[in-house]
Design a protein around this motif. Structure first.
Motif, short mmCIF file in Angstrom:
data_model
loop_
_atom_site.label_atom_id
_atom_site.label_comp_id
_atom_site.label_asym_id
_atom_site.label_seq_id
_atom_site.Cartn_x
_atom_site.Cartn_y
_atom_site.Cartn_z
N ASN A 66 25.66 35.94 14.68
CA ASN A 66 24.58 35.23 15.07
C ASN A 66 23.56 36.11 15.44
OD1 ASN A 66 22.77 33.16 16.04
ND2 ASN A 66 23.64 32.82 17.98
N TYR A 67 22.36 36.13 14.46
CA TYR A 67 21.31 36.82 14.49
C TYR A 67 20.07 36.10 14.94
CZ TYR A 67 23.76 40.45 11.83
OH TYR A 67 24.67 41.46 11.49
N LYS A 68 20.04 34.80 15.05
CA LYS A 68 19.16 34.09 15.46
C LYS A 68 18.37 34.41 16.79
CE LYS A 68 17.68 29.10 16.03
NZ LYS A 68 18.33 27.82 15.86
N GLY A 69 17.12 34.60 16.72
CA GLY A 69 16.50 34.93 18.00
C GLY A 69 16.55 36.43 18.44
N LYS A 70 17.01 37.15 17.55
CA LYS A 70 17.19 38.65 18.04
C LYS A 70 16.48 39.34 16.97
CE LYS A 70 22.00 37.58 19.36
NZ LYS A 70 23.56 37.95 18.99
N ASP A 71 16.05 40.57 17.43
CA ASP A 71 15.18 41.59 16.74
C ASP A 71 15.99 42.13 15.78
OD1 ASP A 71 13.36 43.26 15.68
OD2 ASP A 71 13.11 44.21 18.00
N ILE A 72 15.87 41.66 14.51
CA ILE A 72 16.64 42.22 13.21
C ILE A 72 16.32 43.32 12.81
CG2 ILE A 72 15.17 41.28 11.69
CD1 ILE A 72 19.05 41.02 11.55
N ARG A 73 15.10 43.95 13.21
CA ARG A 73 14.51 45.14 12.95
C ARG A 73 15.52 46.15 13.60
NH1 ARG A 73 8.50 44.72 15.25
NH2 ARG A 73 9.95 43.81 16.90
N LEU A 74 16.02 45.98 14.70
CA LEU A 74 17.08 47.11 15.09
C LEU A 74 18.14 47.11 14.30
CD1 LEU A 74 17.08 45.78 18.93
CD2 LEU A 74 16.18 47.87 17.99
#
Length: 317
Positions: A66-74
């Motif tokens: 679950n990547y929703k709402g998280k900083d995918i750039r990390l």
């Protein structure tokens, strides 16, 4: 708030030898695979295996991503550093230098973690942590330099490439530790597996290998076993453990425990199965490396605090 490092400490430390065992034996698996495959073919295959495992587990809802709402750039930053950039530096550097030289260079990653943390992130490390990492590195030097086959004759380009691998590996440790503040270990490892799969397959196809690597695997059972071991254990399981450890322990300590215990296993496996020379230097070096790893795992109870809060405080100083 992160877990205190005293919580479930036994479980974290139990994962380290498992990771070291798999990564330590990866040298043998790589040797077998590279007899039939080019380096980029092997990298594309092992990361494809890792990516497929996570895709299947996610499709079956055995693991949850679950990547929703998280900083995918990390995740992108972690994946670019390793496996993408690091693997190229390491593979090409090893090709242009001797095994002795490359072993010493790669073993300096925990030292580079300390250096980067001190110079650029203003993090303070205890004397015990510094001593533990120095001991582990000294053990590697004794193992390698004491061997009858030791030589200092690599090319300057090879040294620069290995230095790039060391710096990238250290940056990955910090990036993985930062990513662990928002993502769990499965999400981080899933991300780098997908990125590694896409990146190395693109390079492999661009170099003209096409699907020849995949065809070679299905035609050779021994090669297939080597690729599956590297993909399932070394790319999937080991990075899952490493990312988990980075999320629970201070970066320098976690990197030291895994990196140098892996080196110790690699030396032992080389002597036992690959005919590498064995002598007093092997015993002394491995013993010193293990002692350094064990010392780094012993925490000062009065100084223990949540990993996330401790590193955030250090960064702000």
């Amino acid at each position: 708030m992160k877990e205190k490092i005293t919580e479930k400490k036994w479980f974290i430390y139990a994962l380290v030898p498992l990771c070291a065992l798999c990564w330590g034996f990866s040298y043998l698996g790589t040797t077998v695979a590279l007899a039939s495959l080019a380096p980029m073919q092997l990298l594309s295959l092992r990361w494809t295996v890792s990516a497929l495992i996570f895709i299947i587990l996610s499709a079956l809802r055995i693991v949850r991503i679950n990547y929703k709402g998280k900083d995918i750039r990390l995740i992108l930053m972690v994946g670019i550093l390793q496996p993408c950039i690091y693997s190229i530096f390491e593979t090409m550097g090893i090709k242009l230098t001797t095994t002795s030289e490359s072993s010493i260079f790669i073993a300096t990653i925990p030292l580079m973690v300390l250096l980067i943390g001190s110079l650029f992130l203003h993090r303070k490390n205890s004397k015990k942590t510094i001593a533990a990492i120095a001991m582990a590195f000294a053990g590697v030097v004794i193992c390698v330099a004491g061997s009858p086959g030791f030589s200092i004759g690599g090319k300057g380009t090879g040294y620069l490439l290995l230095l790039g691998a060391v710096i990238t590996g250290a940056l990955y440790s910090y990036a993985g530790s930062k990513a662990a503040e928002q993502f769990d270990a499965i999400e981080v490892t899933f991300g780098i597996s997908i990125m590694g799969c896409i990146f190395f397959n693109c390079i492999s196809f661009a170099m003209g290998y096409g699907v020849s690597g995949y065809q070679a695997c299905f035609a050779d059972a021994e090669l297939l076993a080597g690729v599956l071991f590297l993909g399932m254990c070394c790319s999937c399981l080991c990075y899952l453990i490493f990312n988990f450890v980075l999320g629970k322990l201070p970066t320098a300590i976690g990197t030291n425990m895994i990196a140098n215990s892996t080196t110790a296993v690699g030396v032992i496996s080389g002597c036992a199965f690959a005919g590498d020379p064995f002598g007093w230097y092997t015993v002394a070096g491995v013993a010193l490396t293990i002692a350094g790893v064990c010392l780094s795992s012993v925490q000062d109870k009065e100084k223990e605090e949540p990993r996330g809060e401790a590193e955030a405080t250090d960064s702000a100083q």
